[in-house]
Design a protein around this motif. Sequence first.
Motif, short mmCIF file in Angstrom:
data_model
loop_
_atom_site.label_atom_id
_atom_site.label_comp_id
_atom_site.label_asym_id
_atom_site.label_seq_id
_atom_site.Cartn_x
_atom_site.Cartn_y
_atom_site.Cartn_z
N LEU A 95 -3.73 2.83 2.16
CA LEU A 95 -4.36 1.72 3.08
C LEU A 95 -4.30 -0.23 2.60
CD1 LEU A 95 -5.39 1.65 5.86
CD2 LEU A 95 -7.20 2.51 4.84
N LEU A 96 -5.18 -0.37 1.78
CA LEU A 96 -5.81 -1.29 1.05
C LEU A 96 -4.54 -2.77 1.00
CD1 LEU A 96 -8.33 -4.11 0.73
CD2 LEU A 96 -7.96 -3.23 -0.97
N PRO A 97 -3.78 -2.25 0.55
CA PRO A 97 -2.42 -2.97 0.33
C PRO A 97 -2.10 -3.53 1.96
CG PRO A 97 -2.27 -1.02 -1.17
CD PRO A 97 -3.19 -1.04 -0.25
N LEU A 98 -1.22 -2.56 2.82
CA LEU A 98 -1.16 -2.72 3.75
C LEU A 98 -1.78 -3.75 4.94
CD1 LEU A 98 1.77 -1.77 5.27
CD2 LEU A 98 0.61 0.27 5.78
N THR A 99 -3.39 -2.98 5.02
CA THR A 99 -3.69 -3.43 6.10
C THR A 99 -4.83 -4.53 5.44
OG1 THR A 99 -5.69 -1.85 5.97
CG2 THR A 99 -4.00 -1.74 6.83
N GLY A 100 -4.98 -4.76 4.68
CA GLY A 100 -6.67 -5.26 4.39
C GLY A 100 -7.32 -4.81 3.87
N TYR A 101 -7.90 -3.57 4.97
CA TYR A 101 -8.53 -2.95 4.62
C TYR A 101 -9.00 -2.08 4.12
CZ TYR A 101 -9.39 -5.62 8.92
OH TYR A 101 -9.14 -6.51 9.50
N ILE A 102 -10.47 -1.37 3.76
CA ILE A 102 -10.53 0.16 3.29
C ILE A 102 -10.77 1.11 3.54
CG2 ILE A 102 -11.11 -0.86 0.95
CD1 ILE A 102 -14.35 0.04 1.24
N ARG A 103 -11.23 2.69 3.01
CA ARG A 103 -11.43 3.49 4.26
C ARG A 103 -12.85 3.40 4.64
NH1 ARG A 103 -13.38 8.52 3.02
NH2 ARG A 103 -12.63 9.94 4.98
N GLY A 104 -12.77 3.58 6.49
CA GLY A 104 -14.01 3.47 7.09
C GLY A 104 -14.93 1.91 7.37
N GLY A 105 -13.56 0.97 6.84
CA GLY A 105 -13.71 -0.24 7.53
C GLY A 105 -12.56 -0.66 7.67
N CYS A 106 -11.61 -0.22 8.79
CA CYS A 106 -10.50 -1.04 8.93
C CYS A 106 -10.69 -0.78 10.53
CB CYS A 106 -9.10 0.82 8.11
SG CYS A 106 -7.98 0.30 9.31
#
Length: 159
Positions: A95-106
């Motif tokens: 999630l983070l490497p792909l979107t720049g967001y973490i779980r709960g903050g996407c």
Amino acid sequence: MKEKISKTNVARLLDKAKVKYELIPYDVDENDLSAIHVAESLGEDIEQVFKTLVLHGEKSGYFVCVIPGEHEIDLKLAAKVSGNKKCDLIPMKELLPLTGYIRGGCSPIGMKKHFPTYIHDSCNDFPYIYVSAGIRGLQIRLAPQDLIKESRAEICTLF
């Protein structure tokens, strides 16, 4: 005196697009990152608090689905609307490497790159909905039409 909320990248993108929105903070529970917890913290209808899910289809690659918080996505419907035979949620570590967001903050706005985005049609039942502002503890309240336009999303049934 009102506490100043620092703007997230999502808020800056909405400002640039001249979209009306409101940043709404809430208390984060690291043990419960669910949209249901967010809705309860905000005192809002869970049907108006949307979660952002990132999926991968065998034909289209990555895509995003935005659905009301208490629902589970129907992977067969998600695959169909995205032009795939099958699809799966991406592993959390991607999630983070792909979107720049973490779980709960996407958030569906402002990912590292734009992915095809699909929003559940119930969003149009409300004058406003909530999505993550890009960090845990902050939601953005905006009109569904503005979210659809800014995330270049398609409306469809996802559960």
